[in-house]
Design an enzyme around this catalytic site. Structure first.
Site, PDB file in Angstrom:
ATOM      1  N   HIS A 187       0.834  -1.206   0.000  1.00  0.00           N
ATOM      2  CA  HIS A 187       0.000   0.000   0.000  1.00  0.00           C
ATOM      3  C   HIS A 187       0.872   1.261   0.000  1.00  0.00           C
ATOM      4  O   HIS A 187       0.725   2.140  -0.850  1.00  0.00           O
ATOM      5  CB  HIS A 187      -0.924  -0.025   1.228  1.00  0.00           C
ATOM      6  CG  HIS A 187      -1.817   1.172   1.339  1.00  0.00           C
ATOM      7  ND1 HIS A 187      -3.151   1.140   0.988  1.00  0.00           N
ATOM      8  CD2 HIS A 187      -1.577   2.441   1.747  1.00  0.00           C
ATOM      9  CE1 HIS A 187      -3.686   2.331   1.177  1.00  0.00           C
ATOM     10  NE2 HIS A 187      -2.752   3.141   1.642  1.00  0.00           N
ATOM     11  N   GLU A 188       1.796   1.341   0.953  1.00  0.00           N
ATOM     12  CA  GLU A 188       2.635   2.537   1.051  1.00  0.00           C
ATOM     13  C   GLU A 188       3.541   2.664  -0.166  1.00  0.00           C
ATOM     14  O   GLU A 188       3.839   3.770  -0.617  1.00  0.00           O
ATOM     15  CB  GLU A 188       3.457   2.519   2.342  1.00  0.00           C
ATOM     16  CG  GLU A 188       2.616   2.560   3.616  1.00  0.00           C
ATOM     17  CD  GLU A 188       1.586   3.685   3.647  1.00  0.00           C
ATOM     18  OE1 GLU A 188       1.842   4.757   3.059  1.00  0.00           O
ATOM     19  OE2 GLU A 188       0.510   3.481   4.247  1.00  0.00           O
ATOM     20  N   HIS A 204       1.694   4.520  -2.822  1.00  0.00           N
ATOM     21  CA  HIS A 204       1.795   5.979  -2.657  1.00  0.00           C
ATOM     22  C   HIS A 204       3.170   6.447  -3.125  1.00  0.00           C
ATOM     23  O   HIS A 204       3.303   7.480  -3.780  1.00  0.00           O
ATOM     24  CB  HIS A 204       1.611   6.366  -1.187  1.00  0.00           C
ATOM     25  CG  HIS A 204       0.204   6.282  -0.690  1.00  0.00           C
ATOM     26  ND1 HIS A 204      -0.842   6.920  -1.314  1.00  0.00           N
ATOM     27  CD2 HIS A 204      -0.340   5.647   0.386  1.00  0.00           C
ATOM     28  CE1 HIS A 204      -1.969   6.686  -0.635  1.00  0.00           C
ATOM     29  NE2 HIS A 204      -1.692   5.905   0.382  1.00  0.00           N
ATOM     30  N   HIS A 261       3.479   6.659  -6.865  1.00  0.00           N
ATOM     31  CA  HIS A 261       2.744   7.829  -7.366  1.00  0.00           C
ATOM     32  C   HIS A 261       3.663   9.059  -7.306  1.00  0.00           C
ATOM     33  O   HIS A 261       3.680   9.886  -8.207  1.00  0.00           O
ATOM     34  CB  HIS A 261       1.512   8.041  -6.481  1.00  0.00           C
ATOM     35  CG  HIS A 261       0.366   8.732  -7.155  1.00  0.00           C
ATOM     36  ND1 HIS A 261      -0.800   9.017  -6.504  1.00  0.00           N
ATOM     37  CD2 HIS A 261       0.203   9.194  -8.410  1.00  0.00           C
ATOM     38  CE1 HIS A 261      -1.637   9.620  -7.336  1.00  0.00           C
ATOM     39  NE2 HIS A 261      -1.048   9.737  -8.500  1.00  0.00           N
TER      40      HIS A 261
END
Ligand code: ZN
Length: 713
Positions: free
Chosen positions: A484-485, A488, A491
């Protein structure tokens, strides 16, 4: 501790990576004060009447100056988060009010607002890049939403509303916390603890001891409340605790802790504020900077999801009732039985040990698995790299093109430490941008490359009985968190935008920012990935398929019920802020009843006071925005669906398209345009339903490779 003279202050060195090897708490005050002074002087120059309102003369120098402050302060904030010793806490807290005051000033500076409006109205606007136009538009939008364009007579009222709302939100949280603390259930009869795990009993015993009492003390805080609801065989205990929890900060308790009047006042003021800004209601204002286009669009989205999830939720409830009757002798399920019966049903059907799973996710295997996923999906290379670090446990990597050209770098700080903030998070160290000093003849080297921090709180390697260091092992939840991290992080790192205001996650709509992170989580449920990403710490064997199937079944357990619950909260929130006038006679609870009649399959008791503890929307930033949890989940699931349709979760063309249209464009284009460019259509809820085991469609069987089996009952 050394005191660096200003010219050697590591926080004022912007030539490369943060100087964690030199940085001391004593550097903070002089550096940040200097930068605040420079930024204020810069604003002074940039808002001069004779300064041309153009991108080059006005906006670009402003962003250059502000970047230094945000980078230096970002470094300080990072160290404060990962090394929260008193000296760093003091250094951080010492400057926090001044930094906050500066940003508040910028937000209220109408001369800045005028310059941005002048750019937007000029002939030059059409010649700006799309990214630059978008930054100007965002600036104007944010000034407008904070009341910059109100008539002079309305400004004091607008300001007064903002202040009262801030106080009401704070009071709402305080009341909720005080009401939570006001209740305790003391037990002296050990037989009432039946069913509770040992650690929950022990914690209750210690809580009683702290009060100087014998017996066991249970409270409404999650670590105490949740085990009771899930495990306590005593129906009386569950009922007492449930009722206390459900009626916190309501009219049944202390009058001064009742949130009911605050809710009404917050809704009135938000409505008035929205109308001053020229909108009909608060929901419209809330949606302006978001991806969702309109209130009807979000209502339609939620209702579609409710209709599609409903049959599965009804099945979930029917399963629960049947199990309660046949296995537990409960003929009628009450609200305080649901978590308890659910836990028993989950254990009976899909029991597996978290500890057993953890033996398969060894650190090296997980990290190399993660790196392989990124490299394969996006056609990049990831290599270990060198940098000054804040702790010896931290690792540092570089992302390159296959030709070896640098794209970005990231730190990975995996283990929990006493001085580290809890949870997991991604943060920016350096953002991609065109360097300020460059000429119009831009070369690749004139681009500042992005750098990210990925922080987790996993368990570190420990020694076995013989004193030999064993590799760290992670739970499957840890692995999901890491992916998940990393989403980010990608991105931020894989952006190709050169304007800092919309590079990476900057300028990405609030309800779309979780798309890349939730997208990456899908790979943790992909059987082909897990096989390669797992190796038992003793035997080296990969995760067994039977264990994986149980994990998957547990993930999808009661997903119909859970989906409807989220829809109920979201719909209530949105209607409350759009189709509801506090002055018109209908009460908040009546609205909630209507919503429940529409979507819920299990109606809580009539004395339940859910709104009085709905802090997300009354005390947090989620007012008319609670829907965004499901919204982002739909987007990420639908994006992953594009890979599933090719039959290959690593399909090269689809990976490149995801990179080109979503990750690398970031905030330089609207999230819906990014999505359409990638998917070729509007978002649909079907992929989310399928991933959660809620799909009746037979023709999708062939898509269900590996990870979408609905468990046999
Ligand atoms: Zn996230």
């Amino acid at each position: 501790m050394t005191d660096h003279p200003l010219q050697d202050n590591p926080l004022l060195d912007f030539s490369g990576l943060p100087r964690f090897d030199m940085l001391t708490p004593a550097d903070v005050q002089p550096a940040i004060s200097t930068l605040l002074g420079r930024c204020r002087a810069l604003i002074e120059r940039q808002t001069a009447d004779d300064l041309a309102a153009t991108w080059t003369d006005f906006a670009a120098p402003l962003f250059d100056g502000f970047e230094q402050l945000s980078r230096a302060w970002g470094t300080v904030g990072h160290v404060h988060s990962v090394n929260d010793i008193p000296a760093w806490r003091d250094a951080y807290n010492g400057m926090l009010p001044e930094v906050a005051r500066f940003y508040a000033e910028v937000g209220q500076n109408l001369q800045l607002f005028d310059k941005y409006k002048a750019i937007a109205a000029s002939n030059g606007y059409a010649r700006l890049s799309v990214a630059q136009q978008r930054i100007v538009d965002h600036e104007i939008r944010d000034f407008r939403l904070s009341g910059a364009e109100l008539a002079a007579k309305d400004k004091p009222r607008f300001q007064a509303i903002a202040e009262e709302l801030a106080q009401l939100s704070a009071k709402f949280s305080e009341n909720l916390l005080d009401a939570t603390n006001a209740f305790a259930e003391m037990l002296s009869d050990e037989s009432e603890l039946a069913g509770l795990p040992d650690d929950a009993r022990q914690a209750a015993r210690e809580a009683a001891e702290r009060d100087g009492k014998s017996g066991w003390k249970f409270t409404l805080h999650m670590p105490s409340y949740l085990p009771v609801m899930q495990y306590a065989d005593s129906r009386r205990l569950r009922a007492v605790m449930y009722r206390a929890y459900a009626t916190r900060a309501a009219e049944f308790g202390a009058a001064e802790l009742d949130n009911t009047p605050l809710i009404r006042r917050i809704l009135e003021l938000r409505r008035e504020q929205a109308q001053l800004l020229g909108y009909q209601n608060f929901a419209e204002v809330s949606l302006v900077p978001k991806m969702a286009a309109s209130v009807p669009q979000v209502l339609g989205f939620l209702r579609d999801l409710a209709v599609k999830a409903r049959p599965f939720a009804e099945q979930d409830i029917a399963d629960l009732r049947a199990f309660a009757r046949s296995e537990l002798g409960l003929d009628h399920i009450e609200a305080w039985d649901i978590a308890y019966v659910s836990e028993k049903l989950l254990q009976a059907r899909y029991a597996f040990s978290e500890h057993e799973v953890k033996q398969y996710f060894t650190e090296d295997k997980v990290l190399s698995g993660l790196i392989t996923v990124i490299e394969t999906l996006f056609g990049v290379r990831i290599q270990p790299d060198q940098a000054p670090l804040w702790h010896p446990d931290v690792r540092f990597y570089r992302i390159e093109t296959p030709a070896g050209e640098l794209i970005g770098q990231f730190y990975l700080d995996l283990y929990a430490r006493e001085t580290k903030r809890g949870g997991a998070w991604m943060d920016e160290a350096i953002s991609r941008r065109k360097r300020p000093e460059v000429s119009p003849t831009l070369t690749r080297d004139d681009i500042q490359k992005p750098v990210a921090y990925l922080n987790c709180n996993f368990s570190r390697p420990v020694c076995d009985q013989d004193g030999k260091l064993r590799p760290a092992t992670f739970t499957h939840d840890d692995v999901i968190t890491l992916f998940h991290e990393t989403g980010h992080g990608l991105h931020h790192l894989l952006t190709r935008v050169d304007e800092i205001g919309v590079a990476g996650i900057h300028g990405v709509e609030w309800d779309a920012v979780e798309l890349p992170s939730q997208f990456m989580e899908n790979y943790c449920w992909e059987w082909s990935v897990l096989q390669k990403m797992s190796a038992h710490i003793d035997t080296g064997e990969p995760l067994p398929r039977a264990l994986f199937d149980k994990m998957l079944a547990a993930k999808n357990f009661q997903s119909g019920l859970q989906t409807l619950r989220q829809v109920e909260f979201s719909l209530f929130d949105l209607l409350l802020h759009s189709d509801f006038d506090p002055a018109a006679g209908r009460s908040v609870l009546e609205l909630l009843d209507e919503v429940r009649r529409e979507v819920a399959v299990f109606i809580p008791p009539e004395w339940h006071r859910f709104p009085n503890s709905f802090a997300h929307i009354f005390a947090g930033g989620y007012g008319a925005g609670y829907y965004s949890y499901k919204w982002a989940e739909v987007l990420s699931a639908d994006c992953y669906g594009a890979f599933e349709e090719t039959g290959n979760p690593f399909d090269q063309a689809t990976g490149q398209r995801f990179l080109n249209e979503i990750l690398s464009t970031g905030g330089s284009r609207s999230a819906i345009d990014n999505f359409r460019a990638f998917r070729g259509r509007e978002p649909q809820v079907d992929a989310l339903l399928r991933h959660r085991g809620m799909s009746a469609a037979q023709n999708l069987e062939d898509l269900e490779h590996a990870h979408h089996h609905r468990p046999a009952p």
